[in-house]
Motif scaffolding. Sequence first.
Motif, PDB file in Angstrom:
ATOM      1  N   VAL A   1       0.808  -1.226   0.000  1.00  0.00           N
ATOM      2  CA  VAL A   1       0.000   0.000   0.000  1.00  0.00           C
ATOM      3  C   VAL A   1       0.844   1.282   0.000  1.00  0.00           C
ATOM      4  O   VAL A   1       0.301   2.370   0.173  1.00  0.00           O
ATOM      5  CB  VAL A   1      -0.972   0.045   1.213  1.00  0.00           C
ATOM      6  CG1 VAL A   1      -2.026  -1.044   1.084  1.00  0.00           C
ATOM      7  CG2 VAL A   1      -0.238  -0.082   2.535  1.00  0.00           C
ATOM      8  N   THR A   2       2.158   1.171  -0.166  1.00  0.00           N
ATOM      9  CA  THR A   2       2.981   2.381  -0.079  1.00  0.00           C
ATOM     10  C   THR A   2       3.337   2.935  -1.459  1.00  0.00           C
ATOM     11  O   THR A   2       3.160   2.272  -2.470  1.00  0.00           O
ATOM     12  CB  THR A   2       4.295   2.142   0.694  1.00  0.00           C
ATOM     13  OG1 THR A   2       5.140   1.292  -0.099  1.00  0.00           O
ATOM     14  CG2 THR A   2       4.045   1.497   2.048  1.00  0.00           C
ATOM     15  N   LYS A   3       3.893   4.159  -1.443  1.00  0.00           N
ATOM     16  CA  LYS A   3       4.201   4.824  -2.704  1.00  0.00           C
ATOM     17  C   LYS A   3       5.678   4.713  -3.069  1.00  0.00           C
ATOM     18  O   LYS A   3       6.156   5.428  -3.939  1.00  0.00           O
ATOM     19  CB  LYS A   3       3.792   6.298  -2.620  1.00  0.00           C
ATOM     20  CG  LYS A   3       4.439   7.043  -1.469  1.00  0.00           C
ATOM     21  CD  LYS A   3       3.828   8.434  -1.316  1.00  0.00           C
ATOM     22  CE  LYS A   3       4.219   9.040   0.022  1.00  0.00           C
ATOM     23  NZ  LYS A   3       3.441  10.217   0.376  1.00  0.00           N
ATOM     24  N   ASN A   4       6.423   3.842  -2.377  1.00  0.00           N
ATOM     25  CA  ASN A   4       7.845   3.720  -2.714  1.00  0.00           C
ATOM     26  C   ASN A   4       8.244   2.261  -2.889  1.00  0.00           C
ATOM     27  O   ASN A   4       7.517   1.351  -2.510  1.00  0.00           O
ATOM     28  CB  ASN A   4       8.723   4.381  -1.638  1.00  0.00           C
ATOM     29  CG  ASN A   4       8.629   3.686  -0.295  1.00  0.00           C
ATOM     30  OD1 ASN A   4       7.546   3.404   0.193  1.00  0.00           O
ATOM     31  ND2 ASN A   4       9.767   3.391   0.292  1.00  0.00           N
ATOM     32  N   ALA A   5       9.408   2.082  -3.514  1.00  0.00           N
ATOM     33  CA  ALA A   5      10.009   0.749  -3.624  1.00  0.00           C
ATOM     34  C   ALA A   5      11.445   0.900  -3.159  1.00  0.00           C
ATOM     35  O   ALA A   5      12.144   1.818  -3.591  1.00  0.00           O
ATOM     36  CB  ALA A   5       9.971   0.269  -5.071  1.00  0.00           C
ATOM     37  N   VAL A   6      11.872   0.015  -2.258  1.00  0.00           N
ATOM     38  CA  VAL A   6      13.231   0.114  -1.724  1.00  0.00           C
ATOM     39  C   VAL A   6      14.158  -0.740  -2.583  1.00  0.00           C
ATOM     40  O   VAL A   6      13.900  -1.925  -2.785  1.00  0.00           O
ATOM     41  CB  VAL A   6      13.284  -0.340  -0.255  1.00  0.00           C
ATOM     42  CG1 VAL A   6      14.702  -0.211   0.297  1.00  0.00           C
ATOM     43  CG2 VAL A   6      12.313   0.464   0.593  1.00  0.00           C
ATOM     44  N   ILE A   7      15.216  -0.124  -3.084  1.00  0.00           N
ATOM     45  CA  ILE A   7      16.135  -0.811  -3.990  1.00  0.00           C
ATOM     46  C   ILE A   7      17.536  -0.790  -3.369  1.00  0.00           C
ATOM     47  O   ILE A   7      17.981   0.234  -2.863  1.00  0.00           O
ATOM     48  CB  ILE A   7      16.166  -0.109  -5.375  1.00  0.00           C
ATOM     49  CG1 ILE A   7      14.739   0.107  -5.925  1.00  0.00           C
ATOM     50  CG2 ILE A   7      17.042  -0.879  -6.359  1.00  0.00           C
ATOM     51  CD1 ILE A   7      13.925  -1.155  -6.144  1.00  0.00           C
ATOM     52  N   SER A   8      18.223  -1.936  -3.428  1.00  0.00           N
ATOM     53  CA  SER A   8      19.548  -2.040  -2.807  1.00  0.00           C
ATOM     54  C   SER A   8      20.660  -2.023  -3.842  1.00  0.00           C
ATOM     55  O   SER A   8      20.462  -2.397  -5.005  1.00  0.00           O
ATOM     56  CB  SER A   8      19.682  -3.356  -2.043  1.00  0.00           C
ATOM     57  OG  SER A   8      18.708  -3.446  -1.041  1.00  0.00           O
ATOM     58  N   SER A   9      21.821  -1.600  -3.367  1.00  0.00           N
ATOM     59  CA  SER A   9      23.045  -1.720  -4.154  1.00  0.00           C
ATOM     60  C   SER A   9      24.139  -2.082  -3.149  1.00  0.00           C
ATOM     61  O   SER A   9      24.080  -1.674  -1.988  1.00  0.00           O
ATOM     62  CB  SER A   9      23.353  -0.385  -4.828  1.00  0.00           C
ATOM     63  OG  SER A   9      24.716  -0.321  -5.184  1.00  0.00           O
ATOM     64  N   TYR A  10      25.107  -2.892  -3.568  1.00  0.00           N
ATOM     65  CA  TYR A  10      26.188  -3.260  -2.634  1.00  0.00           C
ATOM     66  C   TYR A  10      27.523  -2.654  -3.035  1.00  0.00           C
ATOM     67  O   TYR A  10      28.437  -2.575  -2.237  1.00  0.00           O
ATOM     68  CB  TYR A  10      26.256  -4.788  -2.493  1.00  0.00           C
ATOM     69  CG  TYR A  10      24.948  -5.320  -1.944  1.00  0.00           C
ATOM     70  CD1 TYR A  10      24.635  -5.172  -0.592  1.00  0.00           C
ATOM     71  CD2 TYR A  10      23.995  -5.892  -2.775  1.00  0.00           C
ATOM     72  CE1 TYR A  10      23.409  -5.597  -0.083  1.00  0.00           C
ATOM     73  CE2 TYR A  10      22.766  -6.327  -2.276  1.00  0.00           C
ATOM     74  CZ  TYR A  10      22.483  -6.171  -0.924  1.00  0.00           C
ATOM     75  OH  TYR A  10      21.269  -6.582  -0.430  1.00  0.00           O
TER      76      TYR A  10
END
Length: 388
Positions: free
Chosen positions: A154-163
């Motif tokens: 239900v949120t307006k963001n997507a969490v994206i990772s980088s290493y």
Amino acid sequence: MNYDFLSPTQIVFGWGRRSELGKLAAKLGSRVFLVSGSRTLERIGVIEQVAAGLDQCGVKSERFAAASREPEVADVDLLVTEFLKRELTERDVVVAIGGGSTIDLAKAAAAVVRNRQGSSVADFLEGVGRGMQITQPPLNVIAVPTTSGTGTEVTKNAVISSYQPAFKKSLRSDLMIPRIVLVDPELTVSLPCETTAYTGMDAITQLIESYISRRAAPIPQALALSGLKLAIPALPAVVRDGSSRENREAMSQAALLSGLALANSGLGLAHGVAAALGSHCRVPHGLACAVMLPTALRVNMSVRERELAEMERLFDNSHSNDMESAKAFVSRIDGVCRDVGIPPRLREIGVTIDQLPALVSGSRGNSLSGNPRDVSDQELLEILQQMW
Ligand SMILES: [Zn+2]
């Protein structure tokens, strides 16, 4: 007071209601990109069943497997490339079935594929990207969570990772809230108890941090209290016995409420540090939040005593004043962490002492900016040293 409240157009909640997915998808389009992340649901035939349900309603579907890890820049870019091999139309719908990672991956790809001015999702990420914005509406997304945790449905963001470089950042736009959310608590019954514990602690952390956030507002606060009342007793019980329908429903409801609350209030210190623990030490998100939560509450006690007391009074009204109630609430959270197997020290989750300075700088982001009081780099370093 001024506030906005955003939520999906339709929330469909109920045991077994995944059977309605075909009908819901047919309202939005004629072809579905089915992004699924759960090997277990694949194995026990649930994904097959869902695809058959779509077919029966005249909706063609194509399947895309999501990697079983928190989504990385390359994962999103790859899925965008796959989508672009098809001739896209307004009638294409992305259905994401999985945990928070799968839903974030699908939300990000659905948005980037419609906003092609960037060459990679990295161009759009807060704080690290080239400042590009999602301006065109994404492909329609139907989110079907299979864990009770992140609330990302239900949120307006997507969490994206980088290493390399190490970061965990959001792609964010009001346009990214999924159109339809289908929460079927029965899908969570097959979750292993560790995943149940971590994702459930994520939901609890989100409920509490949104309640005390400096951007807290009346609607999300009301939702947060309802969610906490359900989750605090249900989580230890469901970790002990994952087959309980009543407790699975309570956790699914609490996770949904936590998502609505955080999307409209922001978070705080535990989530700020959790992002850094994820990108620098690869600690799973829910575990990272859980380890940080009791400390985050103690750090904020001086400015949010009344709110912590209000949360305690959901369970116990017998304390003589706010200070006593607030302290009792923090002890209650310590107890929940202990019951569900969360270790209290950073060294127990694979953090080395020389990583602490990088954790401090990696914690500065949108979540930490919602924390009810300012925490300097020096203070944060001392907090982490004490927790190590
Ligand atoms: Zn979270």
